[in-house]
Scaffold this motif. Structure first.
Motif, PDB file in Angstrom:
ATOM      1  N   GLU A 415       0.802  -1.222   0.000  1.00  0.00           N
ATOM      2  CA  GLU A 415       0.000   0.000   0.000  1.00  0.00           C
ATOM      3  C   GLU A 415       0.832   1.267   0.000  1.00  0.00           C
ATOM      4  O   GLU A 415       0.371   2.313  -0.468  1.00  0.00           O
ATOM      5  CB  GLU A 415      -0.922   0.015   1.228  1.00  0.00           C
ATOM      6  CG  GLU A 415      -2.018  -1.032   1.176  1.00  0.00           C
ATOM      7  CD  GLU A 415      -2.877  -1.035   2.424  1.00  0.00           C
ATOM      8  OE1 GLU A 415      -4.100  -1.248   2.316  1.00  0.00           O
ATOM      9  OE2 GLU A 415      -2.321  -0.834   3.538  1.00  0.00           O
ATOM     10  N   ALA A 416       2.053   1.209   0.537  1.00  0.00           N
ATOM     11  CA  ALA A 416       2.842   2.434   0.657  1.00  0.00           C
ATOM     12  C   ALA A 416       4.294   2.121   0.999  1.00  0.00           C
ATOM     13  O   ALA A 416       4.582   1.124   1.664  1.00  0.00           O
ATOM     14  CB  ALA A 416       2.261   3.347   1.738  1.00  0.00           C
ATOM     15  N   LEU A 445       6.052  -1.154  -8.700  1.00  0.00           N
ATOM     16  CA  LEU A 445       5.167  -0.685  -9.763  1.00  0.00           C
ATOM     17  C   LEU A 445       3.820  -0.231  -9.208  1.00  0.00           C
ATOM     18  O   LEU A 445       3.134   0.599  -9.809  1.00  0.00           O
ATOM     19  CB  LEU A 445       4.966  -1.793 -10.799  1.00  0.00           C
ATOM     20  CG  LEU A 445       4.494  -1.372 -12.201  1.00  0.00           C
ATOM     21  CD1 LEU A 445       5.322  -0.224 -12.742  1.00  0.00           C
ATOM     22  CD2 LEU A 445       4.535  -2.549 -13.152  1.00  0.00           C
ATOM     23  N   LEU A 446       3.436  -0.764  -8.052  1.00  0.00           N
ATOM     24  CA  LEU A 446       2.192  -0.320  -7.406  1.00  0.00           C
ATOM     25  C   LEU A 446       2.408   0.967  -6.613  1.00  0.00           C
ATOM     26  O   LEU A 446       1.491   1.769  -6.464  1.00  0.00           O
ATOM     27  CB  LEU A 446       1.673  -1.412  -6.461  1.00  0.00           C
ATOM     28  CG  LEU A 446       1.320  -2.774  -7.063  1.00  0.00           C
ATOM     29  CD1 LEU A 446       0.789  -3.701  -5.974  1.00  0.00           C
ATOM     30  CD2 LEU A 446       0.303  -2.640  -8.188  1.00  0.00           C
ATOM     31  N   ARG A 564      -0.159  -8.442 -12.504  1.00  0.00           N
ATOM     32  CA  ARG A 564       0.634  -9.537 -11.937  1.00  0.00           C
ATOM     33  C   ARG A 564       1.143  -9.166 -10.541  1.00  0.00           C
ATOM     34  O   ARG A 564       1.136  -9.987  -9.621  1.00  0.00           O
ATOM     35  CB  ARG A 564       1.814  -9.840 -12.865  1.00  0.00           C
ATOM     36  CG  ARG A 564       2.519 -11.164 -12.569  1.00  0.00           C
ATOM     37  CD  ARG A 564       3.651 -11.408 -13.549  1.00  0.00           C
ATOM     38  NE  ARG A 564       3.216 -11.216 -14.928  1.00  0.00           N
ATOM     39  CZ  ARG A 564       4.032 -10.929 -15.922  1.00  0.00           C
ATOM     40  NH1 ARG A 564       5.320 -10.773 -15.705  1.00  0.00           N
ATOM     41  NH2 ARG A 564       3.568 -10.794 -17.158  1.00  0.00           N
ATOM     42  N   GLU A 565       1.572  -7.909 -10.385  1.00  0.00           N
ATOM     43  CA  GLU A 565       2.066  -7.468  -9.084  1.00  0.00           C
ATOM     44  C   GLU A 565       0.937  -7.425  -8.056  1.00  0.00           C
ATOM     45  O   GLU A 565       1.136  -7.757  -6.890  1.00  0.00           O
ATOM     46  CB  GLU A 565       2.728  -6.093  -9.218  1.00  0.00           C
ATOM     47  CG  GLU A 565       3.775  -5.836  -8.154  1.00  0.00           C
ATOM     48  CD  GLU A 565       4.787  -4.786  -8.555  1.00  0.00           C
ATOM     49  OE1 GLU A 565       4.582  -3.609  -8.210  1.00  0.00           O
ATOM     50  OE2 GLU A 565       5.783  -5.146  -9.210  1.00  0.00           O
ATOM     51  N   LYS A 566      -0.250  -7.022  -8.487  1.00  0.00           N
ATOM     52  CA  LYS A 566      -1.408  -7.024  -7.582  1.00  0.00           C
ATOM     53  C   LYS A 566      -1.740  -8.437  -7.113  1.00  0.00           C
ATOM     54  O   LYS A 566      -2.058  -8.662  -5.944  1.00  0.00           O
ATOM     55  CB  LYS A 566      -2.629  -6.412  -8.286  1.00  0.00           C
ATOM     56  CG  LYS A 566      -2.626  -4.902  -8.352  1.00  0.00           C
ATOM     57  CD  LYS A 566      -3.882  -4.388  -9.028  1.00  0.00           C
ATOM     58  CE  LYS A 566      -3.917  -2.864  -9.098  1.00  0.00           C
ATOM     59  NZ  LYS A 566      -5.107  -2.372  -9.814  1.00  0.00           N
ATOM     60  N   LYS A 571      -1.701 -12.473  -2.679  1.00  0.00           N
ATOM     61  CA  LYS A 571      -1.302 -13.771  -2.128  1.00  0.00           C
ATOM     62  C   LYS A 571      -0.539 -13.592  -0.814  1.00  0.00           C
ATOM     63  O   LYS A 571      -0.801 -14.273   0.174  1.00  0.00           O
ATOM     64  CB  LYS A 571      -0.417 -14.524  -3.138  1.00  0.00           C
ATOM     65  CG  LYS A 571      -1.160 -15.052  -4.344  1.00  0.00           C
ATOM     66  CD  LYS A 571      -0.195 -15.701  -5.331  1.00  0.00           C
ATOM     67  CE  LYS A 571      -0.917 -16.129  -6.614  1.00  0.00           C
ATOM     68  NZ  LYS A 571       0.041 -16.675  -7.619  1.00  0.00           N
ATOM     69  N   VAL A 572       0.416 -12.675  -0.835  1.00  0.00           N
ATOM     70  CA  VAL A 572       1.217 -12.435   0.364  1.00  0.00           C
ATOM     71  C   VAL A 572       0.364 -11.822   1.468  1.00  0.00           C
ATOM     72  O   VAL A 572       0.518 -12.143   2.649  1.00  0.00           O
ATOM     73  CB  VAL A 572       2.415 -11.518   0.033  1.00  0.00           C
ATOM     74  CG1 VAL A 572       3.179 -11.151   1.299  1.00  0.00           C
ATOM     75  CG2 VAL A 572       3.351 -12.206  -0.960  1.00  0.00           C
ATOM     76  N   ALA A 573      -0.558 -10.938   1.072  1.00  0.00           N
ATOM     77  CA  ALA A 573      -1.398 -10.252   2.062  1.00  0.00           C
ATOM     78  C   ALA A 573      -2.275 -11.225   2.841  1.00  0.00           C
ATOM     79  O   ALA A 573      -2.663 -10.950   3.978  1.00  0.00           O
ATOM     80  CB  ALA A 573      -2.260  -9.195   1.377  1.00  0.00           C
TER      81      ALA A 573
END
Length: 631
Positions: A415-416, A445-446, A564-566, A571-573
């Motif tokens: 998120e940041a 990239l996010l 893809r990054e999202k 998954k990690v979240a």
């Protein structure tokens, strides 16, 4: 003066100012305690804000409703967007600032913030409950007591600060200012671990004595941007985007072998090499002594000659941080091209100070040992204005939420950059001054500088910090770029109009109509340039601002990579959704490795995700813990 406050903030540096602003704007009654009212938000080191990853943090602070971006814009004397030649994930805004105007603007904004009181005095000790488990206020150097429901410590380099200049040692938290004593000793008695770190600063030079013709000039950007997402914050551009003020240039010069030889003559008197300095310095901002020792194969090092403001001749020599004796500094400086007749205003020096390993904090920046006590800034082992400011902001936010019995605001890594920084500190700790880089994030990239408002303003607005004006601007921006993306995916480009542009950038011409989306996916194609040649597109974007168009362009060009990054972030979240009870007994799980049991027992992770990011933990330990918690 009142004797009872909601929150007391100790220290008025970058962390303290953001902490006070955040808590006060959310409705808490705040006391900002500082040893010197004339040095509020002092730029103790270089007169600049932002840079690689740091610029992203300033944008995030602004998106959350903080002041750093606005102050940086209003006091800027030059703006540059770094890494333009790379992808948008690497673009990083940076301002060169007027040092005095920066501090003045910060003070004015704080004075105009309701709910903030000021008191000039030193914090001598904390008032804690009889059992030592809760903070209840502070005692000042004058012996006054101020009570509060929460206290935020942002002591910077002042805790037992010791200035080193050659063989001289002077007690102080900054040149000309006294150190703070007593807090470290009290915290150690309460059970906290502490350590020593050091940082340094270069000499300041009289700009009238320099020959700039022997240096490379470094101008600001022609297309000027700014930090804040609000209007009327930049001295360089009017509301309609026209430049209205000339930027101040910086210059670049280099050391040489003669400079290095002179510096080496002072090494025996250097506090770092004689062992008088015990603390570790910042790896990514080494002293000039460190540079010529660690990189002995190099015959020169780059120096940035940075003006300190609009109306001063004082110059900051970025890259020449040193604690060598004054005479050695003077001799070495005069051998630098353009510095032959240099006059020094004040020498460089190193400062050693106390810090507290941040693994002793929760993700809210509240200490684990003492309820209601928060640490932010260099006390946590970080370096940099931006790193300090964002910690102060998050500490102020969470202190307010806690005393009002509301859920905390914890920013996740996807998120940041603020979330990356705090998670790194609390989960992994640091034994050297921590500095943020884009490479520290797995979701670069996010976490771009251009979308900080989209990522964070809705979160901040939901807790009552970001204003309705900010939220409305973000909502309009999202709606506009989503409509533009829809247009690009549904509308076809005419070959006759488009080919003239494609030929100019050496791109294959169109043989038939294709969607604008596909045209934009080509290298070097931009919405602004495409619109100059395509009539219907030109009419569509006629009333759109450059920020909206850039946002749409990035989202379309990098659509596959962003998705893809999202997916990876989601998954990690999921692991962060598995909570671990504060009193969970890791030692009661026999299948865990001894290292995992020891580290988890000491660091007390609150989620499986946080537990997995602690150094030395292997996937097998996570699997065992998941199975045990599942049972």
């Amino acid at each position: 003066m009142q004797s009872q406050y909601d929150i007391i903030v100790v220290g008025a540096g970058h962390a303290g100012c953001e902490a006070a602003a955040a808590a006060a704007n959310m409705g808490s009654k705040v006391l900002l305690l500082t040893m010197n009212m004339q040095t509020i938000a002092q730029m103790s080191c270089n007169p600049a804000m932002g840079g690689i990853a740091k610029g992203q943090i300033v944008r995030e602070i602004d998106a959350l409703g903080g002041y750093s971006g606005i102050v940086s814009d209003k006091s800027a004397i030059q703006f540059r967007m770094l890494n333009r030649s790379k992808g948008p994930a690497m673009w990083s805004p940076r301002t060169q600032n007027d040092r005095m105007l920066f501090a003045q603007t910060w003070r004015e904004m704080l004075e105009q913030t309701p709910n903030v009181d000021f008191w000039q005095d030193m914090c001598r000790e904390l008032i804690v409950s009889k059992d030592g488990k809760r903070v209840e206020g502070v005692v000042t150097g004058m012996g006054l007591e101020f009570k509060a429901k929460a206290v935020v410590l942002t002591n910077g380099t002042f805790l037992n600060g010791l200035i080193h200049l050659g063989e001289k040692q002077i007690g102080g938290g900054r040149s000309g200012e006294s150190a703070s004593y007593g807090i470290t000793e009290q915290l150690v008695k309460l059970g906290f671990e502490n350590g020593r770190m050091k940082t340094g600063t270069p000499p300041r030079i009289d700009g009238r004595s320099l020959d700039y013709s022997k240096m490379e000039e470094q101008e600001g950007d022609v297309a000027i941007d700014k930090f804040s997402y609000l209007d009327n914050t930049s001295p360089f551009i009017s509301n309609d985007g026209r430049p209205v003020k000339k930027q101040v240039p910086c210059h670049i010069t280099y050391t040489n072998q003669d400079v290095h030889d002179i510096l080496r003559t002072g090494f025996e008197k250097s506090p770092m090499y004689s062992g008088r300095i015990q603390g570790l310095g910042p790896r990514y901002c080494p002293s000039i002594e460190d540079k010529i020792t660690r990189f002995s194969e190099r015959d020169r090092h780059q120096l940035f000659v940075e003006p300190e403001g609009w109306d001063t001749v004082e110059i900051y020599v970025n890259g020449f941080s040193t604690s060598l004796p004054v005479d050695v500094q003077q001799k070495a400086l005069k051998l630098i091209p353009g510095f032959e007749n240099a006059k020094m205003f004040r020498p460089g020096y190193a400062i050693e100070y106390d810090y507290f390993p941040p693994t002793q904090l929760q993700l809210t920046l509240e200490t684990k040992l003492v309820e209601g006590l928060y640490f932010a800034g260099q006390i946590n082992g970080t370096t940099g204005y931006e790193e300090a400011a964002c910690q102060g902001q998050m500490a102020g936010i969470n202190a307010h939420l806690k005393i009002n019995e509301k859920d905390p605001l914890i920013l996740k890594r996807h998120e940041a950059y603020i979330g990356v920084l705090i998670d790194d500190l609390v989960t992994k700790g640091t034994d050297e001054p921590y500095r943020m880089f884009t490479s520290r994030s797995e979701y670069r990239l996010l976490l771009r500088q251009d979308n900080a408002d989209v990522r964070l303003t809705p979160l901040s607005h939901s807790i009552g910090l970001a204003s309705d004006e900010r939220m409305n601007r973000v909502s309009d921006k999202i709606k506009n770029y989503e409509n533009l993306i829809k247009y690009f995916k549904n509308t076809s480009a005419e070959p006759e109009e488009t080919n003239a542009y494609l030929e100019s950038i050496i791109s294959a011409p169109l043989t038939q109509k294709i969607r604008y989306f596909n045209v934009l996916s080509r290298p070097d194609v931009s919405i602004i340039d495409l619109a100059k040649h395509c009539t219907d597109l030109k009419n569509t974007v006629a009333n759109m601002d450059a920020d909206t168009m850039m946002q749409a362009e990035i989202l379309m060009k990098y659509e596959g990579y962003i998705e893809r990054e999202k997916e990876n972030a989601e998954k990690v979240a999921k692991l962060d959704n598995y909570k671990i009870k504060p009193d969970f007994d890791f030692k009661a799980v026999p299948s865990l490795s001894l290292e995992a049991r020891d580290k988890w027992t000491k660091l007390r992770p609150t989620t499986i995700g946080q537990a997995s990011r602690i150094s030395g933990i292997n996937p097998a330990d996570i699997s065992v813990l998941l199975v045990h918690l599942g049972r």
